[in-house]
Design a protein around this motif. Sequence first.
Motif, PDB file in Angstrom:
ATOM      1  N   PHE A 192     -14.156  -5.480   7.280  1.00  0.00           N
ATOM      2  CA  PHE A 192     -13.000  -5.261   6.406  1.00  0.00           C
ATOM      3  C   PHE A 192     -12.128  -4.156   6.978  1.00  0.00           C
ATOM      4  CE2 PHE A 192     -16.318  -2.427   4.942  1.00  0.00           C
ATOM      5  CZ  PHE A 192     -15.666  -1.229   4.698  1.00  0.00           C
ATOM      6  N   VAL A 193     -10.906  -4.097   6.493  1.00  0.00           N
ATOM      7  CA  VAL A 193      -9.960  -3.040   6.847  1.00  0.00           C
ATOM      8  C   VAL A 193      -9.339  -2.501   5.556  1.00  0.00           C
ATOM      9  CG1 VAL A 193      -9.413  -4.031   9.101  1.00  0.00           C
ATOM     10  CG2 VAL A 193      -8.026  -4.660   7.115  1.00  0.00           C
ATOM     11  N   TYR A 194      -8.756  -1.311   5.654  1.00  0.00           N
ATOM     12  CA  TYR A 194      -8.033  -0.724   4.526  1.00  0.00           C
ATOM     13  C   TYR A 194      -6.539  -0.807   4.801  1.00  0.00           C
ATOM     14  CZ  TYR A 194     -12.337   1.312   2.630  1.00  0.00           C
ATOM     15  OH  TYR A 194     -13.596   1.491   2.085  1.00  0.00           O
ATOM     16  N   THR A 195      -5.800  -1.248   3.791  1.00  0.00           N
ATOM     17  CA  THR A 195      -4.343  -1.273   3.875  1.00  0.00           C
ATOM     18  C   THR A 195      -3.776  -0.490   2.699  1.00  0.00           C
ATOM     19  OG1 THR A 195      -4.228  -3.340   2.602  1.00  0.00           O
ATOM     20  CG2 THR A 195      -4.324  -3.514   5.028  1.00  0.00           C
ATOM     21  N   VAL A 196      -2.471  -0.241   2.766  1.00  0.00           N
ATOM     22  CA  VAL A 196      -1.780   0.461   1.677  1.00  0.00           C
ATOM     23  C   VAL A 196      -0.689  -0.443   1.124  1.00  0.00           C
ATOM     24  CG1 VAL A 196      -0.364   2.437   1.050  1.00  0.00           C
ATOM     25  CG2 VAL A 196      -2.249   2.721   2.666  1.00  0.00           C
ATOM     26  N   GLU A 197      -0.744  -0.681  -0.189  1.00  0.00           N
ATOM     27  CA  GLU A 197       0.266  -1.478  -0.879  1.00  0.00           C
ATOM     28  C   GLU A 197       0.826  -0.670  -2.040  1.00  0.00           C
ATOM     29  OE1 GLU A 197      -1.458  -5.118  -2.139  1.00  0.00           O
ATOM     30  OE2 GLU A 197      -2.216  -5.684  -0.141  1.00  0.00           O
ATOM     31  N   ASN A 198       2.113  -0.298  -1.908  1.00  0.00           N
ATOM     32  CA  ASN A 198       2.783   0.473  -2.968  1.00  0.00           C
ATOM     33  C   ASN A 198       2.005   1.743  -3.309  1.00  0.00           C
ATOM     34  OD1 ASN A 198       4.792  -1.559  -3.217  1.00  0.00           O
ATOM     35  ND2 ASN A 198       3.422  -2.745  -4.572  1.00  0.00           N
ATOM     36  N   GLY A 199       1.536   2.445  -2.292  1.00  0.00           N
ATOM     37  CA  GLY A 199       0.850   3.707  -2.492  1.00  0.00           C
ATOM     38  C   GLY A 199      -0.601   3.573  -2.933  1.00  0.00           C
ATOM     39  N   ILE A 200      -1.138   2.371  -2.957  1.00  0.00           N
ATOM     40  CA  ILE A 200      -2.523   2.127  -3.381  1.00  0.00           C
ATOM     41  C   ILE A 200      -3.317   1.549  -2.200  1.00  0.00           C
ATOM     42  CG2 ILE A 200      -4.040   0.942  -4.994  1.00  0.00           C
ATOM     43  CD1 ILE A 200      -2.238   3.018  -6.305  1.00  0.00           C
ATOM     44  N   ALA A 224       0.494  -9.985   9.183  1.00  0.00           N
ATOM     45  CA  ALA A 224       0.991  -9.248  10.342  1.00  0.00           C
ATOM     46  C   ALA A 224       1.822  -8.033   9.942  1.00  0.00           C
ATOM     47  CB  ALA A 224       1.816 -10.180  11.226  1.00  0.00           C
ATOM     48  N   ASP A 225       2.463  -8.055   8.742  1.00  0.00           N
ATOM     49  CA  ASP A 225       3.310  -6.938   8.334  1.00  0.00           C
ATOM     50  C   ASP A 225       2.584  -5.971   7.401  1.00  0.00           C
ATOM     51  OD1 ASP A 225       3.041  -8.652   6.243  1.00  0.00           O
ATOM     52  OD2 ASP A 225       5.181  -8.730   5.727  1.00  0.00           O
ATOM     53  N   ALA A 226       1.257  -6.099   7.295  1.00  0.00           N
ATOM     54  CA  ALA A 226       0.495  -5.203   6.421  1.00  0.00           C
ATOM     55  C   ALA A 226       0.509  -3.781   6.982  1.00  0.00           C
ATOM     56  CB  ALA A 226      -0.936  -5.698   6.282  1.00  0.00           C
ATOM     57  N   GLU A 227       0.471  -2.797   6.055  1.00  0.00           N
ATOM     58  CA  GLU A 227       0.438  -1.379   6.438  1.00  0.00           C
ATOM     59  C   GLU A 227      -1.027  -0.948   6.521  1.00  0.00           C
ATOM     60  OE1 GLU A 227       3.220   2.462   5.438  1.00  0.00           O
ATOM     61  OE2 GLU A 227       2.649   1.130   3.801  1.00  0.00           O
ATOM     62  N   LEU A 228      -1.505  -0.710   7.738  1.00  0.00           N
ATOM     63  CA  LEU A 228      -2.930  -0.498   7.992  1.00  0.00           C
ATOM     64  C   LEU A 228      -3.272   0.984   7.971  1.00  0.00           C
ATOM     65  CD1 LEU A 228      -5.402  -2.305   8.811  1.00  0.00           C
ATOM     66  CD2 LEU A 228      -4.914  -1.642  11.172  1.00  0.00           C
ATOM     67  N   VAL A 229      -4.376   1.335   7.338  1.00  0.00           N
ATOM     68  CA  VAL A 229      -4.882   2.705   7.365  1.00  0.00           C
ATOM     69  C   VAL A 229      -5.630   2.903   8.676  1.00  0.00           C
ATOM     70  CG1 VAL A 229      -6.382   4.395   6.251  1.00  0.00           C
ATOM     71  CG2 VAL A 229      -5.075   2.773   4.860  1.00  0.00           C
ATOM     72  N   ASN A 230      -5.177   3.855   9.489  1.00  0.00           N
ATOM     73  CA  ASN A 230      -5.799   4.034  10.808  1.00  0.00           C
ATOM     74  C   ASN A 230      -6.513   5.374  10.949  1.00  0.00           C
ATOM     75  OD1 ASN A 230      -3.642   5.768  10.942  1.00  0.00           O
ATOM     76  ND2 ASN A 230      -2.643   4.771  12.677  1.00  0.00           N
ATOM     77  N   GLU A 243      -0.592   9.001  -0.373  1.00  0.00           N
ATOM     78  CA  GLU A 243       0.781   9.245   0.030  1.00  0.00           C
ATOM     79  C   GLU A 243       0.842   9.024   1.524  1.00  0.00           C
ATOM     80  OE1 GLU A 243       4.107  12.837   0.339  1.00  0.00           O
ATOM     81  OE2 GLU A 243       2.271  13.095  -0.885  1.00  0.00           O
ATOM     82  N   VAL A 244       1.684   8.112   1.946  1.00  0.00           N
ATOM     83  CA  VAL A 244       1.804   7.776   3.362  1.00  0.00           C
ATOM     84  C   VAL A 244       2.653   8.830   4.055  1.00  0.00           C
ATOM     85  CG1 VAL A 244       2.568   6.065   5.035  1.00  0.00           C
ATOM     86  CG2 VAL A 244       1.583   5.337   2.859  1.00  0.00           C
TER      87      VAL A 244
END
Length: 245
Positions: A192-200, A224-230, A243-244
């Motif tokens: 699995f991976v962690y992404t951020v959607e609307n600050g969550i 492909a356009d997901a915001e990935l937590v790295n 908070e990004v």
Amino acid sequence: INFQKNNLNYSYNQAQRGAALAQQNLDYDDLYKIPGTEKTADATIRQVQANVDSAQLQLDYTQITAPVSGTIKTKSVEKFGMAQAGMPAYVITNSDTIQASFKVPEATFRTFSKGQEVVIDRNGNEYSGKIVELDNQVDAASGMFKVTAAINASGADLVTGTTVKVTTRTKHVENVLTVPVDCVYYEAGQSFVYTVENGIVRKNTVQIGINDDDTIQILEGLDADAELVNEWSSNLRDGLEVEVR
């Protein structure tokens, strides 16, 4: 006169019977005795020739010719000594051609082919090469298969017995979605991976493909356009407000 005539007739008849018997003996020799003798002689000749061929083969084995030119580095046999099965008599190195041998699992071995390019790394110095031999016999001790590559280097660059790192491509894909390897986590056999959607923060289960040292292929579960937590944190969890930066 009659008496002499009778004797002559008797002698003539005896001669005829003798001639007939002689002809029978001749016919027997022609039909049986001579062919049998010839076959026996042929069999004897073949047996003698087989002995000659065997002796010549043994003689040929007493002469060992090196398959390559070079310099003898190690010697495993002595004069009047016994050669050991599976052990090389001499190790010859060629200053113009260096070979690297390594072992791989069967799954990886099946992806290799002769002529495949490899890269040899020795203390940060890289040398190119190609696979020249694939041994289909599995090593009983390790359970892996031996691969040999010819390296474009001189004997001054890579010394015999040196340990090196071998890199080659086993699989490749094009035009696919990849993410950094460090961004993929595993739990109970699931990736699995962690992404951020609307600050969550959202935990996304993904199906992964092949990878190298830096990136890994994502087959399913991520846009492909997901915001990935790295960046890893022990506080990361699904539903966390962030908070990004």
